[in-house]
Design a protein around this motif. Sequence first.
Motif, PDB file in Angstrom:
ATOM      1  N   LYS A 151       0.818  -1.219   0.000  1.00 21.70           N
ATOM      2  CA  LYS A 151       0.000   0.000   0.000  1.00 21.70           C
ATOM      3  C   LYS A 151       0.849   1.265   0.000  1.00 21.70           C
ATOM      4  CE  LYS A 151      -3.866   2.401   2.121  1.00 21.70           C
ATOM      5  NZ  LYS A 151      -3.218   3.700   1.898  1.00 21.70           N
ATOM      6  N   SER A 152       1.873   1.294   0.850  1.00 26.28           N
ATOM      7  CA  SER A 152       2.710   2.486   0.927  1.00 26.28           C
ATOM      8  C   SER A 152       3.462   2.718  -0.383  1.00 26.28           C
ATOM      9  CB  SER A 152       3.704   2.350   2.087  1.00 26.28           C
ATOM     10  OG  SER A 152       4.476   3.512   2.222  1.00 26.28           O
ATOM     11  N   ASP A 155       0.985   4.083  -2.856  1.00 28.35           N
ATOM     12  CA  ASP A 155       0.710   5.492  -2.556  1.00 28.35           C
ATOM     13  C   ASP A 155       1.838   6.377  -3.074  1.00 28.35           C
ATOM     14  OD1 ASP A 155      -1.636   4.765  -1.344  1.00 28.35           O
ATOM     15  OD2 ASP A 155      -0.852   4.865   0.708  1.00 28.35           O
ATOM     16  N   PHE A 156       3.073   5.911  -2.882  1.00 34.30           N
ATOM     17  CA  PHE A 156       4.233   6.672  -3.347  1.00 34.30           C
ATOM     18  C   PHE A 156       4.199   6.819  -4.863  1.00 34.30           C
ATOM     19  CE2 PHE A 156       8.509   7.362  -4.843  1.00 34.30           C
ATOM     20  CZ  PHE A 156       9.092   8.173  -3.893  1.00 34.30           C
ATOM     21  N   SER A 182       8.810   2.699   1.084  1.00 30.91           N
ATOM     22  CA  SER A 182       7.807   1.934   1.827  1.00 30.91           C
ATOM     23  C   SER A 182       8.458   1.113   2.923  1.00 30.91           C
ATOM     24  CB  SER A 182       7.042   1.023   0.868  1.00 30.91           C
ATOM     25  OG  SER A 182       6.064   0.286   1.553  1.00 30.91           O
ATOM     26  N   ARG A 185       9.398   3.332   5.846  1.00 31.24           N
ATOM     27  CA  ARG A 185       8.229   3.687   6.657  1.00 31.24           C
ATOM     28  C   ARG A 185       7.800   2.528   7.543  1.00 31.24           C
ATOM     29  NH1 ARG A 185       5.109   8.107   4.720  1.00 31.24           N
ATOM     30  NH2 ARG A 185       3.193   7.071   5.387  1.00 31.24           N
TER      31      ARG A 185
END
Length: 284
Positions: A151-152, A155-156, A182, A185
């Motif tokens: 997901k991250s 999103d990026f 990602s 994070r």
Amino acid sequence: MYHNSSQKKYWIFDNEASLERQRFEANQKFRSKIMASGKPYSDSLFLDPREEMVLFRHYEKRLLDFCAIFKPAMPKSVVGTAAMYFRRFYLNNSLMEYHPRIIMLTCTYLACKVDEFNVSSTQFVGNLQDTPAGQEKTRYPMLENPEVLRKSADDFLNLATMTDAGLLASPSQIALTAVLSSASRAGLNMESYLADCMGLKEDKETMSKLMETMRRVKHVTKKYELPKLEEVCVCKQKLERIHAEFSSTNLKRKRGGYEEEHDVIKKPLVTEEEVWTDEDLDAL
């Protein structure tokens, strides 16, 4: 394939300053063209480069929103191509000359054709009413569950699409930056992936260049902000006045007299104002 592409040959720039300079020159070229018509215009009538960027970002977001709700579902490759065409076009042209409402739809339709996403013109008009994380699973066995990055990283990439990242780095470099960002994070350290799995442990020069490119991609993505709605509204009103004042038909009428053949622009059967407005897009 990428290293032999026109994207690498003509559309990758060394830094953000080069992009800002080209956009500034496009803005000035339009101003000069209008001033050459003979009638004096106040400088305040024109959009400055900052105002053009406000509107560019607004319409770029509208392009992505349109693609997101497109039926049938539009592949990410088509969305990315459309966004890149839109960004390329306004490197050399001013929003004051070519309205972004029309160009965003033109770029999207062209991307469908180029990427062989088969939709008819009727289907397209009717709509006006594999992530990189997963691909790293077998290459980096030390990462037990690559899904935690999905997901991250997505999103990026979605955010990077709305920046100059595609004009500063290759697709694979942007994808790699998304995965490593990602991972960071999520509290994971994947630097050994670059050194070991990609064979860069001994190639310090290539490693250094790659890290610098990824830092640049991360920087332009991190600093991206959508313009405030009130600022967009002010700039849009200004843009509409400019297009009303400087349309080719109006300029020919004001100049009058004989026109050289190369100055004559064919009048479209239907003007852009008669085709789509922002209100039509708002209804989606």
